[in-house]
Design an enzyme around this catalytic site. Structure first.
Site, short mmCIF file in Angstrom:
data_model
loop_
_atom_site.label_atom_id
_atom_site.label_comp_id
_atom_site.label_asym_id
_atom_site.label_seq_id
_atom_site.Cartn_x
_atom_site.Cartn_y
_atom_site.Cartn_z
N HIS A 54 46.40 33.79 37.12
CA HIS A 54 45.83 34.00 35.78
C HIS A 54 44.34 33.72 35.84
CE1 HIS A 54 46.35 33.39 31.14
NE2 HIS A 54 45.14 33.82 31.44
N ASP A 269 42.32 30.41 34.76
CA ASP A 269 41.95 31.11 33.53
C ASP A 269 40.44 31.35 33.51
OD1 ASP A 269 42.38 32.43 31.15
OD2 ASP A 269 42.58 30.62 29.93
#
Length: 379
Positions: A54, A269
Site C-alpha cells: 500500500h 501509505d
C-alpha cells in the site's frame, strides 16, 4: 554468487549461514564458511526483501498520474529502502483518471522496467465511506459497482490484486463476493463499519483491513468498531502505517500483540512527496497536501493527516526500537505476511532454497547496506 553473514534470517531465527544464488533464485542455504564467498557481511542482518502493498508514490510521482517514466523511476529507486516488491496504489478519483492509472501500470509491466517487482495494483477507493474518507476526494466517492470494477480490472489486465472499500456500502456484498471469487483481496477501509458489519463482510469474502486505526470506526469498550474487529478477528490480515505518526508506538504494540506475528502487515501509505524537500506542496487526489518535518503529509486546508513518507526500513526501526515489537513480529509484517496475503508466499518473503533471491542487508541502525533483486545488486 555467494554471500554470508552470522545473522541470516531463516524461518523465524538468525542463522550463521551462506546464501548461494543462481539464476535469480536462492539455490542453496549453506553453513557459514562452507564455500568461498563473494561478500562476507560479518554480523550484519540479512533478511528477505521488503514487500510494500500500500503505497501511492514517491519522488514526485503518484500512481494516479498515469506517467510511465514516473512509475519506472519509482520502481528503480525504491530498493534504496530495501523494498523489492510493491503494489502501486490508487486514490479515489473519476473513472477516467483511475482507468488511465491502472492501464499505465499494466503497460509498464508489459513493456518492462527495472527495480522493485510490481506484484499488482492496490485499488483504494472510490467505494468508500464519506465520514471516514480521510484525504480521499469526496466528490468522486461512489457506491460499490461490480460492472464498473470489471471495467477497471480489464484496463488493468487483471493486475488489481487488492481493493480497499467500505464494505458496509456494498449492497448484498455483491462486489465483495465478486472480488473474492476472482482472486482480488478485499480490505475493509475508509469505513464506518461496526464490528458486526465487519464480521459479515469477512463472512462474505473480505480478508483484510486497511491502515488500521486510520480511516475507520475507533475502538470503544461498548462499541468496538472496526479497530476492535481488527483485533477480534485475528486471522484477517491488517495493514498498519508504522511511522509513529499515524499511530503511536503504544497503539502499534497493542495491535501487534493482539493479532500475533502472522497477520499484521506494515505499509508505508507513502505519497508522491516522499523523497522531496520538507515544505513541498503537491496535489493529491485533487487536494493540496504539504510535507511536514516529521515526514508526515497533511492537507493544507484542514491540516488533517493525508499520508506518510515512511521508508520500510525506518518502519522496522519504529516497530522494534519504539513500539517494542518482537523482531519476528516486525520482520514478518514486511516480508512473509504481505507475501501470504497476495498469494506469492511460494516464491517471496523467505530466505530459503527455491525462492526469489530478493535480499536486504541491514546495518544495526536499520539503514540499508545492500539490496539484491533476484540476486542482482540494486542499491
Amino acid at each position: 554468487m555467494i554471500i554470508q553473514s552470522k545473522r541470516v534470517w531463516v524461518m523465524g531465527h538468525f542463522l550463521e549461514a551462506q546464501l548461494e544464488v543462481e539464476d535469480g533464485k536462492i539455490k542453496n542455504v549453506l553453513a557459514y564458511g562452507a564455500k568461498e564467498v563473494d561478500k562476507d557481511y560479518g554480523d550484519k542482518r540479512i533478511v528477505p526483501g521488503f514487500i510494500d502493498i500500500h503505497t501511492h508514490g514517491a519522488y514526485g510521482f503518484d500512481t494516479n498520474d498515469a506517467e510511465p517514466e514516473g512509475l519506472r523511476n519509482w520502481m528503480k529507486n525504491i530498493p534504496e529502502e530495501g523494498v523489492t516488491s510493491i503494489c502501486p496504489t490508487t486514490i479515489t478519483q473519476t473513472e477516467e483518471v483511475l482507468t488511465k492509472a491502472v492501464r499505465n501500470v499494466a503497460n509498464v509491466v508489459k513493456e518492462g522496467y527495472e527495480g522493485a517487482e510490481i506484484l499488482g495494483i492496490h485499488f483504494e477507493g472510490p467505494y468508500l465511506d464519506m465520514k471516514y474518507k480521510g484525504a480521499q476526494p469526496e466528490q468522486c466517492i461512489v457506491k460499490p459497482d461490480v460492472e464498473q470494477f470489471k471495467r477497471y480490472q480489464a484496463a488493468a489486465d487483471g493486475l488489481i490484486k487488492v481493493i480497499t472499500m467500505a464494505t458496509e456500502q456494498d449492497d448484498d456484498f455483491k462486489l465483495t463476493k465478486y472480488c473474492a471469487e476472482t482472486g482480488v483481496r478485499v480490505s475493509i477501509g475508509h469505513s464506518a463499519a461496526t464490528i458486526e458489519e465487519a464480521g459479515m463482510a469477512i463472512a462474505n469474502g473480505a480478508t483484510g483491513m486497511t491502515h488500521i486505526f486510520n480511516g475507520m470506526t475507533p475502538f470503544h469498550h461498548r462499541k468496538p468498531g472496526l479497530v476492535g474487529a481488527a483485533m477480534r478477528f485475528r486471522d484477517t490480515f491488517g495493514e498498519v502505517i508504522c511511522d509513529g505518526n499515524h499511530s503511536t508506538p503504544d497503539a502499534l504494540n497493542d495491535l501487534f500483540m493482539a493479532k500475533g506475528r502472522d497477520y499484521t502487515i506494515m505499509i508505508t501509505d507513502a505519497l508522491m512527496v516522499k523523497g522531496l524537500p520538507v515544505g513541498t506542496k503537491v496535489l493529491f487526489g485533487g487536494n493540496e497536501i504539504e510535507l511536514y518535518p516529521d515526514g508526515s503529509a497533511h492537507l493544507t486546508d484542514t491540516k488533517g493527516l493525508a499520508g506518510s513518507t515512511l521508508k520500510v526500513n525506518q518502519g522496522l526501526k519504529v516497530l522494534v526500537e519504539k513500539a517494542m515489537i518482537p523482531w519476528d513480529y516486525a520482520i514478518n509484517s514486511c516480508t512473509i505476511n504481505p507475501a501470504r496475503y497476495l498469494g506469492v508466499d511460494d516464491r517471496k518473503g523467505k530466505l530459503v532454497a527455491g525462492y526469489d533471491a530478493d535480499i536486504v542487508v541491514l546495518n544495526d541502525d536499520y539503514s540499508v547496506e545492500m539490496t539484491y533483486l533476484k540476486g542482482k545488486e540494486a542499491f
